[in-house]
Motif scaffolding. Structure first.
Motif, PDB file in Angstrom:
ATOM      1  N   ARG A 109      41.530 -26.647 -25.513  1.00 41.61           N
ATOM      2  CA  ARG A 109      42.139 -26.335 -27.057  1.00 41.61           C
ATOM      3  C   ARG A 109      42.009 -24.804 -27.088  1.00 41.61           C
ATOM      4  O   ARG A 109      43.039 -24.243 -27.503  1.00 41.61           O
ATOM      5  CB  ARG A 109      41.085 -26.901 -27.989  1.00 41.61           C
ATOM      6  N   ARG A 110      41.086 -24.180 -26.723  1.00 38.14           N
ATOM      7  CA  ARG A 110      40.923 -22.348 -26.980  1.00 38.14           C
ATOM      8  C   ARG A 110      42.084 -22.030 -26.028  1.00 38.14           C
ATOM      9  O   ARG A 110      42.663 -21.123 -26.637  1.00 38.14           O
ATOM     10  CB  ARG A 110      39.694 -21.972 -26.763  1.00 38.14           C
ATOM     11  N   LYS A 111      42.015 -22.516 -24.830  1.00 33.00           N
ATOM     12  CA  LYS A 111      42.880 -21.620 -23.860  1.00 33.00           C
ATOM     13  C   LYS A 111      44.419 -22.052 -24.036  1.00 33.00           C
ATOM     14  O   LYS A 111      45.259 -20.993 -24.058  1.00 33.00           O
ATOM     15  CB  LYS A 111      42.407 -21.775 -22.375  1.00 33.00           C
ATOM     16  N   VAL A 112      44.530 -23.241 -23.924  1.00 29.93           N
ATOM     17  CA  VAL A 112      46.030 -23.572 -24.051  1.00 29.93           C
ATOM     18  C   VAL A 112      46.752 -23.314 -25.390  1.00 29.93           C
ATOM     19  O   VAL A 112      47.888 -22.910 -25.258  1.00 29.93           O
ATOM     20  CB  VAL A 112      46.096 -25.120 -23.725  1.00 29.93           C
ATOM     21  N   ALA A 115      51.112 -27.030 -16.985  1.00 27.54           N
ATOM     22  CA  ALA A 115      50.101 -27.379 -15.722  1.00 27.54           C
ATOM     23  C   ALA A 115      48.584 -27.027 -15.907  1.00 27.54           C
ATOM     24  O   ALA A 115      47.913 -27.373 -15.521  1.00 27.54           O
ATOM     25  CB  ALA A 115      50.871 -26.840 -14.488  1.00 27.54           C
ATOM     26  N   TYR A 116      48.612 -25.958 -16.743  1.00 24.86           N
ATOM     27  CA  TYR A 116      47.224 -25.517 -17.108  1.00 24.86           C
ATOM     28  C   TYR A 116      46.565 -26.260 -17.806  1.00 24.86           C
ATOM     29  O   TYR A 116      45.421 -26.897 -17.686  1.00 24.86           O
ATOM     30  CB  TYR A 116      47.294 -24.218 -17.939  1.00 24.86           C
ATOM     31  N   GLU A 117      47.304 -27.126 -18.819  1.00 25.12           N
ATOM     32  CA  GLU A 117      46.592 -27.995 -19.863  1.00 25.12           C
ATOM     33  C   GLU A 117      46.307 -29.442 -18.682  1.00 25.12           C
ATOM     34  O   GLU A 117      45.359 -29.890 -18.901  1.00 25.12           O
ATOM     35  CB  GLU A 117      47.363 -28.481 -20.932  1.00 25.12           C
ATOM     36  N   GLU A 118      47.257 -29.749 -18.009  1.00 28.06           N
ATOM     37  CA  GLU A 118      46.936 -30.985 -16.989  1.00 28.06           C
ATOM     38  C   GLU A 118      45.837 -30.716 -16.187  1.00 28.06           C
ATOM     39  O   GLU A 118      45.069 -31.779 -15.806  1.00 28.06           O
ATOM     40  CB  GLU A 118      48.332 -31.028 -16.151  1.00 28.06           C
ATOM     41  N   SER A 119      45.404 -29.561 -15.924  1.00 30.62           N
ATOM     42  CA  SER A 119      44.122 -29.189 -15.010  1.00 30.62           C
ATOM     43  C   SER A 119      42.955 -29.434 -15.834  1.00 30.62           C
ATOM     44  O   SER A 119      42.038 -29.799 -15.147  1.00 30.62           O
ATOM     45  CB  SER A 119      44.099 -27.720 -14.461  1.00 30.62           C
ATOM     46  N   TYR A 120      43.158 -29.054 -17.121  1.00 30.55           N
ATOM     47  CA  TYR A 120      41.896 -29.488 -17.974  1.00 30.55           C
ATOM     48  C   TYR A 120      41.657 -31.068 -18.362  1.00 30.55           C
ATOM     49  O   TYR A 120      40.566 -31.448 -18.087  1.00 30.55           O
ATOM     50  CB  TYR A 120      42.081 -28.758 -19.258  1.00 30.55           C
ATOM     51  N   VAL A 160      48.326 -17.759 -22.145  1.00 32.07           N
ATOM     52  CA  VAL A 160      47.783 -18.249 -20.886  1.00 32.07           C
ATOM     53  C   VAL A 160      48.352 -17.523 -19.605  1.00 32.07           C
ATOM     54  O   VAL A 160      47.640 -16.935 -18.785  1.00 32.07           O
ATOM     55  CB  VAL A 160      47.646 -19.772 -20.373  1.00 32.07           C
ATOM     56  N   PHE A 161      49.760 -17.323 -19.579  1.00 29.76           N
ATOM     57  CA  PHE A 161      50.433 -16.745 -18.515  1.00 29.76           C
ATOM     58  C   PHE A 161      50.878 -15.512 -18.820  1.00 29.76           C
ATOM     59  O   PHE A 161      51.798 -14.970 -18.210  1.00 29.76           O
ATOM     60  CB  PHE A 161      51.482 -17.749 -18.295  1.00 29.76           C
ATOM     61  N   ARG A 182      35.799 -11.425 -25.277  1.00 30.45           N
ATOM     62  CA  ARG A 182      34.438 -11.472 -25.060  1.00 30.45           C
ATOM     63  C   ARG A 182      33.617 -12.822 -25.633  1.00 30.45           C
ATOM     64  O   ARG A 182      32.754 -13.201 -24.871  1.00 30.45           O
ATOM     65  CB  ARG A 182      34.008 -10.213 -25.039  1.00 30.45           C
ATOM     66  N   LYS A 183      33.664 -12.973 -26.745  1.00 27.13           N
ATOM     67  CA  LYS A 183      32.823 -13.707 -27.611  1.00 27.13           C
ATOM     68  C   LYS A 183      32.926 -15.184 -27.155  1.00 27.13           C
ATOM     69  O   LYS A 183      31.878 -15.965 -26.886  1.00 27.13           O
ATOM     70  CB  LYS A 183      33.234 -13.607 -29.152  1.00 27.13           C
ATOM     71  N   PRO A 184      34.224 -15.452 -26.697  1.00 27.41           N
ATOM     72  CA  PRO A 184      34.073 -17.165 -26.249  1.00 27.41           C
ATOM     73  C   PRO A 184      33.140 -17.244 -24.881  1.00 27.41           C
ATOM     74  O   PRO A 184      32.490 -18.242 -24.685  1.00 27.41           O
ATOM     75  CB  PRO A 184      35.559 -17.305 -26.095  1.00 27.41           C
ATOM     76  N   ARG A 185      33.110 -16.228 -23.939  1.00 25.75           N
ATOM     77  CA  ARG A 185      32.384 -16.171 -22.761  1.00 25.75           C
ATOM     78  C   ARG A 185      30.785 -16.530 -23.089  1.00 25.75           C
ATOM     79  O   ARG A 185      30.200 -17.057 -22.335  1.00 25.75           O
ATOM     80  CB  ARG A 185      32.569 -15.117 -22.233  1.00 25.75           C
TER      81      ARG A 185
END
Length: 301
Positions: free
Chosen positions: A286-289, A155-160, A294-295, A248-251
């Motif tokens: 790609r980074r988060k999923v 679902a997280y990927e679908e949101s993106y 994620v969960f 932190r770095k990705p932010r």
């Protein structure tokens, strides 16, 4: 000082505004202006400022009002404390149980009252918030039904995928109109993150800065359905992202990408801006999923 949920929210808003505006030690916090920006009366603002004074974030001058006791960017410890205090423990507990699939698709108020040991009036306030955020609806007759939400990696990927489809389209809308003052304010806040704010801002502040940018660009599209869609997805993302441990770095990298998108809009190159936004969302997906955690969320109750 024991605060009501409204007073907790206003306290967070005041601190968030001070840090977004990068206020310095000794800068004044005018109650009337804060009430106007937050959209509330002066009474909860006054309570919130007194609470911040108790924490050492501000100080009070009897003749002139409230002032920052130290630079806003140095208030990270207090910001973490305030933002991690649950505004409504029952809300977070229900969210946790739903994300963990410990609650069925349809629930009754009586069952929830017994399960969480709360009065109907308290429960209904929380259920109303959930209904407004779009992940719960009242059934005809009795009971409440949970709607699809971001409760899995899929679902997280679908949101993106959904966001990648609609947000760049908003920039290319024939009714797209950029507000120059809003753009410059967004640029300033994203530049603050790039220049080191990503090291001191809380995960909540970083998420809110991100969602503010995306929702503002959606508003510029002039398309009410794009605006509503982006806002609803952001509300659902909050349930997952508020309490995630974040690298932190990705932010910082994301803020740099935000600046590139805003600069393309400022230069009236909307085709480039839409392409950059599409790449930005795809890269975030790609980074988060694919990170696989994620969960791994811990809700505090």
């Amino acid at each position: 000082m024991s605060l009501t949920p409204l007073q907790i929210r206003v306290t967070r808003e005041i601190l968030a505004l001070a840090r977004k505006d990068d206020l310095d030690q000794g800068d004044r916090l005018a109650e009337s202006l804060l009430a106007e920006r937050i959209g509330t009366s002066r009474t909860p603002v006054n309570v919130a400022l007194r609470h911040l004074a108790d924490l050492g974030a501000v100080f009070y001058d009897h003749n002139r009002g409230y002032f920052l006791a130290k630079p806003a960017r140095e208030l990270s410890d207090i910001a973490t404390q305030i933002f991690e205090e649950p505004e409504e423990p029952l809300y977070l507990k229900i969210a946790e149980d739903r994300l963990a699939k410990r609650l069925p698709d349809v629930v009754s108020e009586a069952d929830l009252m017994r399960q969480y040991g709360v009065a109907r009036s308290v429960l209904r306030k929380v259920l109303s918030v959930m209904q407004e955020e779009g992940w719960l609806e009242r059934q005809v007759g009795q009971g409440w039904q949970f709607l699809p939400m971001i409760d899995s990696v899929e679902a997280y990927e679908e949101s993106y995928v959904f966001r990648t489809a609609i947000e760049p389209t908003g920039i290319l809308s024939p009714d797209f109109r950029c507000d120059r003052e809003e753009l410059e304010e967004l640029r300033r806040r994203q530049q603050f993150i790039v220049d080191g704010g990503y090291l001191t801002m809380t995960s909540v502040e970083l998420f809110e800065a991100n969602s503010e940018l995306h929702e503002t660009m959606a508003k510029w599209s002039g398309n009410r359905f794009i605006v509503q869609s982006v806002r609803r997805v952001d509300r659902l993302r909050r349930l997952v992202e508020y309490r995630q441990a974040r690298a932190r770095k990705p932010r910082q990298e994301q803020a740099m990408e935000h600046l590139a998108i805003l600069d393309a809009i400022r230069q009236h190159d909307l085709l480039k801006a839409a392409g950059l936004l599409r790449d930005h969302l795809e890269g975030a997906r790609r980074r988060k999923v694919h990170a696989g955690d994620v969960f791994n969320v811990e809700f505090r109750s």
